[in-house]
Motif scaffolding. Structure first.
Motif, short mmCIF file in Angstrom:
data_model
loop_
_atom_site.label_atom_id
_atom_site.label_comp_id
_atom_site.label_asym_id
_atom_site.label_seq_id
_atom_site.Cartn_x
_atom_site.Cartn_y
_atom_site.Cartn_z
N SER A 34 -1.46 -28.25 6.33
CA SER A 34 -0.25 -27.85 5.61
C SER A 34 0.86 -27.61 6.63
N LYS A 36 5.31 -26.28 6.96
CA LYS A 36 6.60 -25.89 6.36
C LYS A 36 7.64 -25.95 7.46
N ASP A 62 -5.55 -20.65 -0.54
CA ASP A 62 -5.66 -21.75 -1.50
C ASP A 62 -5.67 -23.07 -0.73
N GLU A 64 -5.26 -26.15 -1.79
CA GLU A 64 -4.24 -27.11 -2.22
C GLU A 64 -2.87 -26.78 -1.65
N SER A 65 -2.42 -25.53 -1.83
CA SER A 65 -1.08 -25.15 -1.35
C SER A 65 -1.08 -24.67 0.09
N ILE A 72 0.76 -16.51 -3.02
CA ILE A 72 0.72 -17.19 -4.32
C ILE A 72 1.17 -16.25 -5.42
N LYS A 75 4.91 -16.12 -5.21
CA LYS A 75 5.54 -17.35 -5.69
C LYS A 75 5.46 -17.47 -7.21
#
Length: 454
Positions: A34, A36, A62, A64-65, A72, A75
């Motif tokens: 991942s 950012k 998580d 996936e994210s 989470i 968000k």
């Protein structure tokens, strides 16, 4: 949520392929990468720090994210109230007790202003109490609310503005105007406003990190907080003779030797410039007290006092590291023969606790600030004239620390040495004690005159 504890972090790097400077945060969860991108290195490192703290707390991520459970939750928050509670859940585990208290204090001021015009609004005091004692505490530590507090929290949940509304300048100004006032409607102090604004800024920066807001809306508001006073008021500083008179007066206060038990505590604040939290945590094994000459204290622990609802231990004096230093840092403080003698006599008369603590209450606990403050106020009445008692002179025990640092600076001790002994940085030291440097103007005038006549 497909969660995993298998998390690995990589170094932040600058994205040189973009036209404008940007920085990339990279990590992986269960082998899945991942990333950012942030426009500044500070924002990128702040986000990476939050991820590391979540992993250190043992939060599941998580797959996936790539985000930890606390992020989470933030968000998924749609209202300001829900987002703030998610922010507190994220900050709580690695924040000091006083920091938790400060965050709660600031947000309990701001949140009631960020609400819709809904019927049944509780009064200001009820809203603040409900936030401070219930809503702004993590769910697993939250006490059972009273019916009145529960109604206030339900009203806040239903009336809270959407998080997206914070993009409007007029909404943010409502929050700023709220933190500038006390609960009684009077203007708050400049330092209080600055502290609360810093908390609001941090919450909004967290929303930017999670891409819930495009930018920090505070930066768009032309609102200047009142100027704060960082320098020590020279009127609070006692001279050596006054300090000795105060320490002597302390020994005459109270029954059963109450004041005598505390005299050495105040002496540590004056002769060694210890903070109150450092003083009450001082142990015999931290002290080198020779029969003659100078001694030394090795200060590595502080026990600042705070309401028990903010501590993990339920103790009002939770043990922590030194202020603005790493948890394992140690600060050596040379102490003059006068303090060595006082500490040796104190230990001989009152002994030490099972853990080596030098200063204890009559029941063996940590000395409470209310106890030593009461003794101090009585000692001022014995040592000072009525005019001095009414003045700011040594109004608080903490002013003994100010007197110590001022004395060292005026005696010609170098600023780096004073900063090391007092646990300050040099720039903060010179800024805070600028007004307490006596006689420096005369020296400067002479040097300028010598230069002009050379």
């Amino acid at each position: 949520m497909n969660a995993s504890y298998d998390v690995k972090f990589f170094e932040t790097y600058r994205n040189k392929s973009s036209k404008t400077p940007s920085y990339v945060v990279r990590w992986q969860v269960a082998g899945k990468r991942s990333s950012k991108t942030y426009r500044t290195k500070a924002l990128a490192e702040s986000f990476l720090s939050d991820l590391r703290q979540a992993a250190k707390r043992g939060e599941p991520f998580d797959v996936e994210s790539g985000l930890p459970a606390s992020m989470i939750k933030a968000k998924s928050a749609r209202t300001v109230f829900d987002f703030v509670r998610a922010y507190i859940d994220m900050k709580w585990p690695h924040a000091a007790a006083k920091t938790r208290d400060s965050i709660s204090d600031a947000l309990s001021t701001v949140l009631p202003a960020l609400t819709k015009d809904r019927a049944g609004r509780p009064d200001a005091e009820t809203l603040r109490t409900s936030l401070r004692k219930c809503a702004l505490i993590p769910a697993d530590k939250r006490p059972e609310p009273s019916p009145e507090m529960a109604r206030a929290v339900r009203w806040l949940e239903s009336a809270s503005l959407d998080l997206a509304d914070l993009n409007e300048t007029k909404i943010v100004r409502l929050a700023l105007d709220a933190l500038a006032l006390r609960l009684d409607g009077q203007a708050a102090s400049a330092n209080t406003i600055r502290r609360k604004r810093a908390v609001l800024h941090a919450v909004l920066e967290y929303a930017v990190e999670l891409e819930e807001l495009p930018s920090n809306p505070l930066h768009k508001v032309k609102w200047k907080p009142p100027k704060t006073t960082e320098t020590v008021d020279p009127r609070v500083v006692v001279n050596p003779r006054q300090a000795e008179e105060l320490l002597t007066a302390v020994t005459y206060v109270g029954k059963r030797g109450r004041g005598r038990r505390l005299m050495a505590l105040f002496a540590c604040m004056y002769y060694a410039a210890l903070r109150p939290g450092e003083t009450v945590a001082l142990r015999q094994q931290d002290c080198h007290l020779p029969a003659t000459g100078w001694g030394r204290l090795l200060v590595d622990v502080s026990r600042p006092e705070v309401n028990t609802q903010w501590t993990d231990s339920g103790d009002a004096h939770e043990e922590r590291g030194l202020k603005h230093r790493g948890r394992d840092d140690v600060r050596p403080v040379p102490i003059p023969p006068a303090l060595v003698k006082i500490l040796r006599q104190h230990i001989e008369e009152f002994g030490v606790g099972s853990d080596g603590r030098i200063f204890r209450s009559e029941r063996g606990g940590v000395v409470a600030s209310t106890a030593y403050t009461e003794v101090w106020q009585e000692a001022r009445k014995l040592a000072f004239t009525p005019a001095q008692v009414a003045s700011p002179l040594a109004r608080r025990p903490y002013d003994l620390r100010h007197a110590a640092v001022s004395l060292w600076l005026n005696a010609g001790v170098s600023a780096p040495d004073v900063a090391e002994r007092a646990g300050h940085s040099v720039d903060v030291l010179l800024r805070v004690y600028a007004k307490c440097l006596d006689g420096q103007q005369k020296i400067a005038n002479q040097r300028i005159n010598d230069a002009l006549t050379a």
